[in-house]
Scaffold this motif. Structure first.
Motif, short mmCIF file in Angstrom:
data_model
loop_
_atom_site.label_atom_id
_atom_site.label_comp_id
_atom_site.label_asym_id
_atom_site.label_seq_id
_atom_site.Cartn_x
_atom_site.Cartn_y
_atom_site.Cartn_z
N ALA A 63 0.84 -1.20 0.00
CA ALA A 63 0.00 0.00 0.00
C ALA A 63 0.87 1.24 0.00
CB ALA A 63 -0.93 0.01 1.21
N VAL A 64 0.31 2.32 -0.54
CA VAL A 64 0.94 3.64 -0.49
C VAL A 64 -0.10 4.61 0.06
CG1 VAL A 64 2.00 5.50 -1.83
CG2 VAL A 64 2.43 3.12 -2.47
N VAL A 65 0.32 5.44 1.02
CA VAL A 65 -0.58 6.38 1.68
C VAL A 65 0.01 7.78 1.57
CG1 VAL A 65 -1.87 6.92 3.77
CG2 VAL A 65 -1.18 4.55 3.32
N PHE A 66 -0.82 8.74 1.20
CA PHE A 66 -0.40 10.14 1.10
C PHE A 66 -0.95 10.85 2.33
CE2 PHE A 66 -0.84 8.20 -3.02
CZ PHE A 66 0.37 8.48 -3.61
N THR A 67 -0.07 11.19 3.24
CA THR A 67 -0.50 11.52 4.59
C THR A 67 -0.58 13.01 4.90
OG1 THR A 67 1.80 11.15 5.26
CG2 THR A 67 0.24 9.35 5.61
N ARG A 68 0.42 13.79 4.45
CA ARG A 68 0.44 15.20 4.84
C ARG A 68 0.97 16.08 3.70
NH1 ARG A 68 1.24 13.45 10.65
NH2 ARG A 68 3.14 12.36 10.01
N LEU A 69 0.44 17.29 3.65
CA LEU A 69 0.93 18.32 2.73
C LEU A 69 1.68 19.36 3.56
CD1 LEU A 69 0.85 19.57 -0.20
CD2 LEU A 69 -1.18 20.85 0.58
N PHE A 70 2.96 19.55 3.23
CA PHE A 70 3.80 20.48 3.96
C PHE A 70 3.86 21.83 3.25
CE2 PHE A 70 6.29 16.44 5.02
CZ PHE A 70 5.61 16.26 6.21
N GLU A 71 4.07 22.85 4.05
CA GLU A 71 4.37 24.18 3.52
C GLU A 71 5.43 24.80 4.40
OE1 GLU A 71 2.26 28.55 2.60
OE2 GLU A 71 1.05 26.85 3.30
N PHE A 72 6.48 25.33 3.77
CA PHE A 72 7.58 25.85 4.56
C PHE A 72 8.32 26.91 3.75
CE2 PHE A 72 8.58 21.92 2.49
CZ PHE A 72 9.77 22.17 1.81
N LEU A 129 7.30 27.00 -0.33
CA LEU A 129 7.45 25.73 -1.04
C LEU A 129 6.54 24.70 -0.40
CD1 LEU A 129 11.31 25.50 -1.58
CD2 LEU A 129 9.58 26.39 -3.13
N PHE A 130 6.17 23.72 -1.18
CA PHE A 130 5.29 22.67 -0.67
C PHE A 130 5.98 21.32 -0.77
CE2 PHE A 130 2.39 26.10 -1.59
CZ PHE A 130 1.45 26.01 -0.56
N GLY A 131 5.53 20.43 0.08
CA GLY A 131 6.06 19.07 0.10
C GLY A 131 4.95 18.09 0.40
N CYS A 138 7.20 2.70 6.35
CA CYS A 138 8.32 3.57 6.03
C CYS A 138 7.75 4.80 5.32
CB CYS A 138 9.34 2.88 5.13
SG CYS A 138 10.20 1.49 5.92
N ALA A 139 8.42 5.92 5.49
CA ALA A 139 7.91 7.17 4.90
C ALA A 139 9.06 7.94 4.27
CB ALA A 139 7.21 8.02 5.95
N PHE A 140 8.72 8.79 3.33
CA PHE A 140 9.68 9.72 2.76
C PHE A 140 8.94 10.99 2.37
CE2 PHE A 140 8.06 7.34 -0.81
CZ PHE A 140 8.04 8.20 -1.89
N ASN A 141 9.71 12.04 2.19
CA ASN A 141 9.13 13.35 1.88
C ASN A 141 9.61 13.83 0.52
OD1 ASN A 141 7.82 14.15 4.61
ND2 ASN A 141 9.89 13.48 5.17
N LEU A 142 8.69 14.39 -0.23
CA LEU A 142 9.00 15.01 -1.50
C LEU A 142 8.91 16.52 -1.35
CD1 LEU A 142 6.84 12.63 -3.70
CD2 LEU A 142 9.33 12.69 -3.68
N THR A 143 9.91 17.23 -1.81
CA THR A 143 9.92 18.68 -1.75
C THR A 143 9.93 19.23 -3.17
OG1 THR A 143 11.22 18.59 0.29
CG2 THR A 143 11.12 20.70 -0.86
N PHE A 144 8.99 20.11 -3.47
CA PHE A 144 8.82 20.61 -4.83
C PHE A 144 9.31 22.05 -4.93
CE2 PHE A 144 5.15 17.77 -3.88
CZ PHE A 144 5.59 16.68 -4.62
N GLY A 145 10.32 22.26 -5.77
CA GLY A 145 10.80 23.60 -6.02
C GLY A 145 12.05 23.94 -5.22
N ALA A 146 12.55 25.14 -5.45
CA ALA A 146 13.73 25.66 -4.76
C ALA A 146 13.54 27.15 -4.57
CB ALA A 146 14.99 25.36 -5.56
#
Length: 406
Positions: free
Chosen positions: A121-130, A233-235, A330-338
């Protein structure tokens, strides 16, 4: 599938219904898992009869000797189950009354159970903003979150039946936070567009991931939401089940060819283990415009996978329903942009795509353009050598025919 007997009361069974169920059967291209040559791909929304309706999308690829099941849902955080069986007769069973209860374990299953060759399974858990100034370490550890993250389990989602598109075998989960005190999503939404395919090919828009009839593509798009910072930026946090004590592996594939995704020479993929297994593929690029192009391309950085406890993540009812409550995540984070270059702030738009499948991941071959260039590059020396040889031969012949005057 026949009618349900008394002992299985409450279980959904798929009798075609023109109002509640839309199914398309298409002959698919070969996939390679367990020697299959053709598949029939179906896309169906499983209705619960509740108000508001709960979203459950079932994609099924039936072959001669096997079946692939993809079950997408927005119950809790958006999630997908991947199940591969060694029979063309496996079916999905859903007990809705149990699934929406506080203890959904056992309410969703693929039968017969002993036919299952792989499941995850794959779960999309949180949308980050920073802040964009906090991205320097995003590739090595989870990004520092300058603002409270949006829990996707606390989003309100549309009725997916309204977005089902038979022509493209697609459906879209579109949602916004239930509680939005700042009004950031007053005119915006987070959309997850799921698409199945009837044959191998590539989408028209970048990143143009190579797909087969046994894969699904997910496009995540953040549109119109007001950022909480000037250059936010969002992640995205992504969680997956591990097949043992270790996390799935992540591989990077590099190529000299960027025709399908300009200026992107890398393909990342997550692999669960030995075949038959599952995979996730994506290119490390996102886009700040709907018509993705080189000018709107943004880097997509992925952190390494790290083990995490289930109770630290938003709970997915369909994952608990199928796998139970004792699982390794297990989890990982994707960060979009710079901080420099294109960003969400340009047009308040962000999109990123991934491919999900079971079996051997599709492998990119060199494009016709690159093959043509290589042919010209490798052929030019040969042509020059041939021309030189002809020049020497003709020159020698002319010299031999010359008669000197004494």
């Amino acid at each position: 599938m026949g009618s349900c007997e008394e002992p299985c009361r409450g279980w959904g069974h798929y009798v075609p219904n023109p109002v509640l169920l839309l199914s398309l059967l298409l002959t698919a291209a070969p996939f390679g898992l367990l020697g299959e040559e053709t598949r029939q791909v179906s896309l169906e929304v499983i209705s619960d009869g509740l108000d508001p309706p709960q979203n459950l999308l079932h994609i099924q690829a039936v072959g001669t000797n096997s079946t692939l099941h993809y079950v997408w849902s927005s119950l809790g955080p958006p999630a997908v189950l991947l199940v591969a069986t060694n029979t063309p007769h496996s079916t999905l069973r859903v007990n809705w009354s149990l699934l929406i209860s506080s203890d959904p374990e056992g309410s969703l299953m693929v039968l017969p159970k002993d036919s299952i060759q792989f499941s995850s399974a794959v779960v999309f858990t949180r949308l980050f903003e920073f802040d964009s100034t906090n991205t320097s370490d995003a590739a090595t550890k989870p990004p520092r979150k300058s603002y409270p993250p949006y829990s996707l389990a606390e989003f309100s989602w549309n009725n997916i039946t309204d977005s089902l598109d038979p022509a493209t075998l697609s459906a879209t989960f579109r949602g916004h936070p239930i509680h939005d005190p700042t009004g950031a999503f007053a005119s915006g939404s987070l959309a997850l567009r799921v698409q199945a395919f009837s044959k191998s090919g590539r989408p028209a828009q970048p990143p143009r991931l190579l797909h087969t009839a046994d894969t699904c593509q997910l496009e995540v798009a953040l549109v119109g939401a007001t950022p909480r910072g000037n250059r936010s930026l969002f992640g995205l946090e992504v969680a997956t089940l591990s097949q043992g004590p270790d996390c799935p592996s992540v591989q990077e594939q590099r190529s000299i060819d960027d025709e399908y995704a300009p200026a992107v020479f890398q393909l990342d993929q997550l692999l669960w283990g030995s075949l038959p297994s599952g995979f996730v593929q994506w290119r490390p690029v996102a886009f700040s415009q709907k018509q993705g192009s080189r000018d709107s391309a943004m880097p997509c950085q992925a952190s390494p996978l790290y083990p995490t406890l289930a109770y630290l993540l938003p709970q997915s009812p369909i994952v608990r329903a199928f796998f139970g409550s004792q699982n390794n995540f297990c989890a990982f984070n994707l960060t979009f942009g710079a901080s420099t270059g294109p960003g969400y702030w340009d047009q308040h738009y962000l999109s990123w795509s991934m491919l999900l499948g079971v079996g051997s991941p599709p492998v990119d071959a060199l494009s016709p353009l690159v093959l043509g260039i290589m042919a010209v590059a490798l052929g030019a020396p040969g042509l020059m050598l041939l021309a030189g040889s002809l020049f020497v031969m003709l020159g020698h012949k002319r010299h031999s025919e010359y008669q000197s005057i004494n």
